[in-house]
Design an enzyme around this catalytic site. Structure first.
Site, PDB file in Angstrom:
ATOM      1  N   LYS A 110      -0.011  52.480  11.170  1.00 13.63           N
ATOM      2  CA  LYS A 110      -0.049  51.303  11.450  1.00 13.63           C
ATOM      3  C   LYS A 110       0.240  50.387  10.464  1.00 13.63           C
ATOM      4  O   LYS A 110       0.355  49.979  10.770  1.00 13.63           O
ATOM      5  CB  LYS A 110      -0.541  51.029  12.785  1.00 13.63           C
ATOM      6  CG  LYS A 110      -0.892  52.007  13.939  1.00 13.63           C
ATOM      7  CD  LYS A 110      -2.429  51.904  14.831  1.00 13.63           C
ATOM      8  CE  LYS A 110      -3.565  51.809  14.555  1.00 13.63           C
ATOM      9  NZ  LYS A 110      -4.225  53.558  14.322  1.00 13.63           N
ATOM     10  N   ARG A 116     -13.168  59.203  16.228  1.00  8.41           N
ATOM     11  CA  ARG A 116     -12.172  57.844  15.893  1.00  8.41           C
ATOM     12  C   ARG A 116     -10.876  58.801  16.844  1.00  8.41           C
ATOM     13  O   ARG A 116     -10.393  57.822  18.140  1.00  8.41           O
ATOM     14  CB  ARG A 116     -12.060  57.411  14.534  1.00  8.41           C
ATOM     15  CG  ARG A 116     -13.229  56.753  14.318  1.00  8.41           C
ATOM     16  CD  ARG A 116     -12.649  56.637  12.721  1.00  8.41           C
ATOM     17  NE  ARG A 116     -11.046  56.045  12.382  1.00  8.41           N
ATOM     18  CZ  ARG A 116     -10.504  55.712  11.163  1.00  8.41           C
ATOM     19  NH1 ARG A 116     -10.986  56.037  10.555  1.00  8.41           N
ATOM     20  NH2 ARG A 116      -9.325  55.291  10.997  1.00  8.41           N
ATOM     21  N   ARG A 149     -12.413  54.938   2.548  1.00  9.05           N
ATOM     22  CA  ARG A 149     -13.409  54.254   3.543  1.00  9.05           C
ATOM     23  C   ARG A 149     -14.377  54.820   3.898  1.00  9.05           C
ATOM     24  O   ARG A 149     -14.483  55.622   4.215  1.00  9.05           O
ATOM     25  CB  ARG A 149     -12.511  53.485   4.499  1.00  9.05           C
ATOM     26  CG  ARG A 149     -11.963  52.641   4.460  1.00  9.05           C
ATOM     27  CD  ARG A 149     -10.413  52.503   5.582  1.00  9.05           C
ATOM     28  NE  ARG A 149     -10.873  52.669   6.767  1.00  9.05           N
ATOM     29  CZ  ARG A 149     -10.236  52.255   8.033  1.00  9.05           C
ATOM     30  NH1 ARG A 149      -8.639  51.351   7.440  1.00  9.05           N
ATOM     31  NH2 ARG A 149      -9.732  52.440   9.262  1.00  9.05           N
ATOM     32  N   ARG A 206      -6.202  59.059   1.747  1.00 11.22           N
ATOM     33  CA  ARG A 206      -6.291  58.012   2.067  1.00 11.22           C
ATOM     34  C   ARG A 206      -7.363  57.549   0.923  1.00 11.22           C
ATOM     35  O   ARG A 206      -8.626  57.938   0.845  1.00 11.22           O
ATOM     36  CB  ARG A 206      -6.443  57.654   3.549  1.00 11.22           C
ATOM     37  CG  ARG A 206      -5.991  55.282   3.208  1.00 11.22           C
ATOM     38  CD  ARG A 206      -6.386  54.447   4.643  1.00 11.22           C
ATOM     39  NE  ARG A 206      -6.967  55.227   5.752  1.00 11.22           N
ATOM     40  CZ  ARG A 206      -7.356  54.739   6.416  1.00 11.22           C
ATOM     41  NH1 ARG A 206      -5.537  54.330   7.052  1.00 11.22           N
ATOM     42  NH2 ARG A 206      -7.905  55.123   7.604  1.00 11.22           N
ATOM     43  N   ARG A 219      -7.843  48.106  22.261  1.00 12.84           N
ATOM     44  CA  ARG A 219      -7.347  49.019  22.261  1.00 12.84           C
ATOM     45  C   ARG A 219      -8.490  49.987  23.508  1.00 12.84           C
ATOM     46  O   ARG A 219      -8.651  51.079  23.275  1.00 12.84           O
ATOM     47  CB  ARG A 219      -8.609  49.607  21.343  1.00 12.84           C
ATOM     48  CG  ARG A 219      -7.887  50.190  20.113  1.00 12.84           C
ATOM     49  CD  ARG A 219      -9.499  49.769  18.717  1.00 12.84           C
ATOM     50  NE  ARG A 219      -9.707  51.366  17.861  1.00 12.84           N
ATOM     51  CZ  ARG A 219      -8.526  50.710  16.815  1.00 12.84           C
ATOM     52  NH1 ARG A 219      -7.882  49.485  16.455  1.00 12.84           N
ATOM     53  NH2 ARG A 219      -8.600  51.027  15.368  1.00 12.84           N
TER      54      ARG A 219
HETATM   55  P1  AP5 Z   1      -2.178  53.935   6.882  1.00 11.02           P
HETATM   56  O1  AP5 Z   1      -1.200  53.380   7.282  1.00 11.02           O
HETATM   57  O2  AP5 Z   1      -3.931  53.905   6.333  1.00 11.02           O
HETATM   58  O3  AP5 Z   1      -2.827  53.847   8.775  1.00 11.02           O
HETATM   59  P2  AP5 Z   1      -3.077  53.773   9.970  1.00 11.02           P
HETATM   60  O4  AP5 Z   1      -2.614  54.285  11.617  1.00 11.02           O
HETATM   61  O5  AP5 Z   1      -3.801  52.328   9.846  1.00 11.02           O
HETATM   62  O6  AP5 Z   1      -4.451  54.156   9.997  1.00 11.02           O
HETATM   63  P3  AP5 Z   1      -6.511  53.089  10.385  1.00 11.02           P
HETATM   64  O7  AP5 Z   1      -6.911  54.510  10.245  1.00 11.02           O
HETATM   65  O8  AP5 Z   1      -6.556  52.038  10.036  1.00 11.02           O
HETATM   66  O9  AP5 Z   1      -6.380  53.335  12.048  1.00 11.02           O
HETATM   67  P4  AP5 Z   1      -7.505  53.353  12.689  1.00 11.02           P
HETATM   68  O10 AP5 Z   1      -6.881  52.384  14.499  1.00 11.02           O
HETATM   69  O11 AP5 Z   1      -8.838  54.330  13.606  1.00 11.02           O
HETATM   70  O12 AP5 Z   1      -8.228  52.271  12.266  1.00 11.02           O
HETATM   71  P5  AP5 Z   1      -9.177  50.208  11.877  1.00 11.02           P
HETATM   72  O13 AP5 Z   1      -8.443  49.812  10.608  1.00 11.02           O
HETATM   73  O14 AP5 Z   1      -7.476  49.719  13.275  1.00 11.02           O
HETATM   74  O15 AP5 Z   1      -2.440  55.123   6.860  1.00 11.02           O
HETATM   75  C1  AP5 Z   1      -3.294  56.103   7.511  1.00 11.02           C
HETATM   76  C2  AP5 Z   1      -2.826  57.122   5.751  1.00 11.02           C
HETATM   77  O16 AP5 Z   1      -1.892  57.812   5.571  1.00 11.02           O
HETATM   78  C3  AP5 Z   1      -2.278  55.589   4.191  1.00 11.02           C
HETATM   79  O17 AP5 Z   1      -3.147  57.283   3.543  1.00 11.02           O
HETATM   80  C4  AP5 Z   1      -1.018  56.098   3.884  1.00 11.02           C
HETATM   81  O18 AP5 Z   1      -0.548  55.621   2.620  1.00 11.02           O
HETATM   82  C5  AP5 Z   1      -0.823  56.646   4.823  1.00 11.02           C
HETATM   83  N1  AP5 Z   1       0.947  56.930   5.252  1.00 11.02           N
HETATM   84  C6  AP5 Z   1       1.149  56.121   6.201  1.00 11.02           C
HETATM   85  N2  AP5 Z   1       2.396  56.619   6.578  1.00 11.02           N
HETATM   86  C7  AP5 Z   1       2.601  57.731   5.956  1.00 11.02           C
HETATM   87  C8  AP5 Z   1       3.408  58.260   6.445  1.00 11.02           C
HETATM   88  N3  AP5 Z   1       4.450  58.685   7.156  1.00 11.02           N
HETATM   89  N4  AP5 Z   1       4.083  60.445   5.375  1.00 11.02           N
HETATM   90  C9  AP5 Z   1       2.766  60.397   4.795  1.00 11.02           C
HETATM   91  N5  AP5 Z   1       1.693  59.926   4.476  1.00 11.02           N
HETATM   92  C10 AP5 Z   1       1.546  58.201   5.557  1.00 11.02           C
HETATM   93  O19 AP5 Z   1     -10.211  50.114  12.483  1.00 11.02           O
HETATM   94  C11 AP5 Z   1     -11.356  50.789  12.395  1.00 11.02           C
HETATM   95  C12 AP5 Z   1     -11.837  50.125  13.348  1.00 11.02           C
HETATM   96  O20 AP5 Z   1     -12.478  49.186  13.127  1.00 11.02           O
HETATM   97  C13 AP5 Z   1     -12.500  50.887  14.280  1.00 11.02           C
HETATM   98  O21 AP5 Z   1     -12.699  52.724  14.078  1.00 11.02           O
HETATM   99  C14 AP5 Z   1     -13.354  50.638  15.347  1.00 11.02           C
HETATM  100  O22 AP5 Z   1     -14.641  50.755  15.309  1.00 11.02           O
HETATM  101  C15 AP5 Z   1     -12.959  48.859  14.640  1.00 11.02           C
HETATM  102  N6  AP5 Z   1     -12.246  48.211  15.238  1.00 11.02           N
HETATM  103  C16 AP5 Z   1     -10.830  48.229  15.456  1.00 11.02           C
HETATM  104  N7  AP5 Z   1     -10.079  47.284  15.788  1.00 11.02           N
HETATM  105  C17 AP5 Z   1     -11.210  47.118  17.289  1.00 11.02           C
HETATM  106  C18 AP5 Z   1     -10.897  46.841  18.566  1.00 11.02           C
HETATM  107  N8  AP5 Z   1      -9.229  45.997  19.423  1.00 11.02           N
HETATM  108  N9  AP5 Z   1     -11.531  47.450  19.093  1.00 11.02           N
HETATM  109  C19 AP5 Z   1     -12.596  47.827  19.070  1.00 11.02           C
HETATM  110  N10 AP5 Z   1     -12.764  48.338  17.574  1.00 11.02           N
HETATM  111  C20 AP5 Z   1     -12.022  48.275  16.756  1.00 11.02           C
END
Ligand code: AP5
Length: 218
Positions: A13, A168, A157, A124, A85
């Protein structure tokens, strides 16, 4: 253009939202990035959410809703990455958008299965200084484990350990998949295959999103 980005943890994402935001000149609002910045800076918000995030749990809806409301009042076109979410958050977002007379063009689902996710996330690494995201298999930094932008040593991370990633993912299935169904019923969901090279996913997204480009001035 106003978009929501959905997908399991590690689906890509953030990677795709940054590219799309630059191409279509819209604001990238990542709730995960906002929270991590607060944790790094040790703000009141950061203190409140640090341990919740380390366990891979969701931050309470009231906190997230207030945070996103403030952001949406500042921008016209945006990608919301990581919000809503929960169904509570989705209903709150509907109310805010109604109030500010704006609509979502599409909710993009980046589809990736669980095994691929665990593999991606365990490799990552992120730059603790500028936030650039790497992958030790698919997107290595040019020089050892140092950030290409600023030379800082890249790190894992805190919530990227395998047991936390699985938690998660479990929470995503339980709380966020119903949100995707909510947008599906409103005919807003467009799905892209996330199990392709980054460039291929981007190409699929660009083709799909060009039709919304002209909505920017609404
Ligand atoms: P990356 O692009 O980093 O993936 P992502 O989908 O953004 O993953 P996240 O882990 O950041 O998502 P998340 O939803 O769990 O965490 P968030 O930060 O929102 O890619 C991942 C890896 O794969 C990288 O190494 C990249 O290089 C690689 N990659 C990408 N595309 C690829 C491809 N096509 N092929 C191969 N490799 C690839 O949230 C974190 C925490 O914050 C949550 O757990 C929660 O505690 C809190 N939080 C955030 N938002 C909320 C909310 N709305 N409500 C409540 N809590 C929240």
């Amino acid at each position: 253009m106003r978009l929501l980005f959905f997908g399991p943890p590690g689906a890509g994402k953030g990677t795709q939202a940054k590219i799309v935001a630059k191409e279509f000149n819209v604001e990238h609002i990542s709730t995960g990035d906002i929270l991590r910045e607060a944790v790094n800076k040790g703000t009141d918000l950061g203190e409140k959410v640090k341990s919740i995030m380390e366990r891979g749990e969701l931050v309470p809806d009231e906190i997230m809703n207030e945070l996103v409301k403030q952001k949406l009042e500042e921008v016209n076109s945006f990608i919301l990455d990581g919000y809503p979410r929960t169904l509570e958050q989705a209903k709150f977002l509907d109310a805010v958008l109604k109030q500010i007379k704006k609509e979502i063009d599409a909710a993009v689902l980046i589809d990736v299965p669980e095994d691929e996710i665990v593999k991606r996330i365990s490799n990552r690494r992120v730059c603790p200084n500028c936030g650039k995201v790497y992958n030790l298999i698919t997107l290595k930094p040019k020089n050892d484990e140092k950030c290409d932008n600023c030379g800082t040593k890249i790190v894992q991370r805190d919530d990227d350990k395998e047991n936390v990633v699985r938690e998660r993912y479990r929470i995503y299935r339980k709380n966020t998949e119903p949100v995707i169904e909510y947008y599906r019923k409103n005919n807003k969901i467009v799905t892209v295959n996330g199990v392709q090279d980054v460039e291929e996913v981007t190409k699929e997204l660009f083709n799909m999103l060009r039709r919304f480009r002209n909505n920017d001035n609404n």
